[in-house]
Design a protein around this motif. Structure first.
Motif, PDB file in Angstrom:
ATOM      1  N   SER A   5     -71.552  87.447 142.167  1.00  0.00           N
ATOM      2  CA  SER A   5     -72.409  88.560 141.342  1.00  0.00           C
ATOM      3  C   SER A   5     -73.688  88.152 142.091  1.00  0.00           C
ATOM      4  O   SER A   5     -74.129  87.257 142.703  1.00  0.00           O
ATOM      5  N   ALA A   6     -74.890  89.075 141.308  1.00  0.00           N
ATOM      6  CA  ALA A   6     -75.778  89.416 142.231  1.00  0.00           C
ATOM      7  C   ALA A   6     -76.726  87.143 142.476  1.00  0.00           C
ATOM      8  O   ALA A   6     -77.968  87.031 142.363  1.00  0.00           O
ATOM      9  N   ASP A   7     -76.982  87.140 140.931  1.00  0.00           N
ATOM     10  CA  ASP A   7     -77.749  85.915 140.666  1.00  0.00           C
ATOM     11  C   ASP A   7     -76.853  84.454 140.770  1.00  0.00           C
ATOM     12  O   ASP A   7     -77.116  83.381 140.376  1.00  0.00           O
ATOM     13  N   ALA A   8     -75.800  84.669 141.468  1.00  0.00           N
ATOM     14  CA  ALA A   8     -74.698  83.382 140.760  1.00  0.00           C
ATOM     15  C   ALA A   8     -74.505  82.098 141.716  1.00  0.00           C
ATOM     16  O   ALA A   8     -75.116  81.295 140.972  1.00  0.00           O
ATOM     17  N   GLU A   9     -75.549  82.312 142.939  1.00  0.00           N
ATOM     18  CA  GLU A   9     -76.482  80.994 143.537  1.00  0.00           C
ATOM     19  C   GLU A   9     -77.026  79.799 142.522  1.00  0.00           C
ATOM     20  O   GLU A   9     -77.594  79.039 142.474  1.00  0.00           O
ATOM     21  N   SER A  10     -78.147  81.057 141.792  1.00  0.00           N
ATOM     22  CA  SER A  10     -78.852  80.365 140.716  1.00  0.00           C
ATOM     23  C   SER A  10     -78.699  79.860 139.234  1.00  0.00           C
ATOM     24  O   SER A  10     -78.585  79.168 139.651  1.00  0.00           O
ATOM     25  N   ARG A  11     -77.475  80.137 139.363  1.00  0.00           N
ATOM     26  CA  ARG A  11     -76.103  79.887 138.209  1.00  0.00           C
ATOM     27  C   ARG A  11     -75.826  78.740 138.148  1.00  0.00           C
ATOM     28  O   ARG A  11     -75.822  77.741 138.200  1.00  0.00           O
ATOM     29  N   TYR A  12     -74.890  78.932 140.207  1.00  0.00           N
ATOM     30  CA  TYR A  12     -75.030  77.643 140.408  1.00  0.00           C
ATOM     31  C   TYR A  12     -75.748  76.071 140.544  1.00  0.00           C
ATOM     32  O   TYR A  12     -75.673  75.177 140.103  1.00  0.00           O
ATOM     33  N   PRO A 254     -63.926  90.808 138.823  1.00  0.00           N
ATOM     34  CA  PRO A 254     -64.764  91.783 138.727  1.00  0.00           C
ATOM     35  C   PRO A 254     -66.339  90.287 137.743  1.00  0.00           C
ATOM     36  O   PRO A 254     -67.258  91.014 137.773  1.00  0.00           O
ATOM     37  N   LEU A 255     -65.082  90.010 136.875  1.00  0.00           N
ATOM     38  CA  LEU A 255     -66.361  89.025 135.919  1.00  0.00           C
ATOM     39  C   LEU A 255     -66.729  87.596 136.509  1.00  0.00           C
ATOM     40  O   LEU A 255     -67.101  87.600 135.896  1.00  0.00           O
ATOM     41  N   ALA A 256     -66.362  87.337 137.696  1.00  0.00           N
ATOM     42  CA  ALA A 256     -66.603  85.999 138.394  1.00  0.00           C
ATOM     43  C   ALA A 256     -67.777  86.370 139.008  1.00  0.00           C
ATOM     44  O   ALA A 256     -68.404  87.107 139.454  1.00  0.00           O
TER      45      ALA A 256
END
Length: 279
Positions: A5-12, A254-256
């Protein structure tokens, strides 16, 4: 590991910042245990116990949320011993069996389970006729107590058999007031009203979690991903982890937020999370 996802790194990063108040929920088959032709031999990854014990020092709780019966996954996963290791680190292991209908924890070591759903007995009586009518008499039928799973994995052409059976089994289930949960070469029939998303919500409520990581590999995990999306709107930090085989499509990709390659990738991700949570 692939951030999707576009913001996956910030989510992590937000999960790491809230690690001490974060719950990690994991499916079993295809996530903690490699997929095998015989589901009764689907033992947990040999490195899982050590990684989960290490992770326990940095997170609020760990949960296994599976479609399998709780008693079965406790045995295949050696989860009572894993629970001991987590308890020694002050962390609770929760096990939700049959999509959350059954519960066990390392603090309350007994399985709490409802009665089988109405209609299941009549479904089982009528099922052999449906299998014969669809050229699938040799499909393996697994009685889970609260559900029935029809496996095509052992058949000559598992994909074709699954396609033949899905709708007839769905129709028979609906006639008996039940629902179907399609998976990889398996059609599971159970009662409505409980799914992994509700198990996730229950854990958040009970633990007061401020973060939640959920890892899964198949259609039965979609509700958990969707529940996290709704909980995120309420301020929960979330991360959705898809365990995707390198040789095929996966409905969760697609949801991950993060995609890894099977149980090996899941454990590598959890080991990284454990290290980052310690700072």
């Amino acid at each position: 590991m692939e951030f999707r996802s576009a913001d996956a790194e910030s989510r992590y990063r937000e999960i790491v910042a809230r690690a001490a108040r974060t719950v990690v929920g994991l499916d079993f088959d295809g996530t903690l245990a490699p997929l095998v032709d015989d589901p009764e031999r689907a033992h947990i990854h040999p490195g899982a116990a050590e990684v989960l014990a290490d992770l326990a020092t940095g997170v609020a709780a760990i949960a296994v949320i599976t479609g399998r019966p709780a008693r079965q996954v406790l045995a295949l996963g050696g989860l009572e011993e894993v629970g001991d290791a987590l308890a020694a680190r002050g962390t609770t292991l929760h096990v939700f069996g049959q999509y959350g209908n059954e519960r066990w924890s390392s603090t309350q070591r007994r399985i709490v389970s409802p009665r089988p759903p109405a209609g299941l007995a009549s479904f089982e009586r009528e099922l052999p006729r449906t299998l014969r009518a669809n050229d699938a008499a040799e499909a393996w039928v697994e009685d889970k107590g609260l559900a029935v799973a029809v496996h095509t994995r052992r058949m000559d052409d598992p994909d074709a058999a699954f396609e033949r059976l899905l709708e007839p089994v769905r129709e028979l289930a609906e006639e008996n007031g039940l629902i179907v949960e399609p998976g990889r070469h398996v059609v599971e029939v159970r009662s409505a009203g409980m799914h992994k998303g509700l198990a996730v919500r229950r854990l958040v409520e009970e633990t007061g979690a401020e973060g939640f990581v959920f890892g899964g590999d198949d259609l039965g995990d979609v509700e958990a991903f969707e529940a996290l999306g709704a909980l995120e709107d309420d301020g929960l930090a979330v991360l959705r982890l898809a365990s995707a085989s390198a040789d095929g499509d996966n409905p969760l990709v697609p949801l991950a937020d993060v995609v890894v390659d099977g149980p090996d990738g899941v454990l590598a991700f959890l080991a990284r999370l454990a290290a980052d949570a310690r700072g």
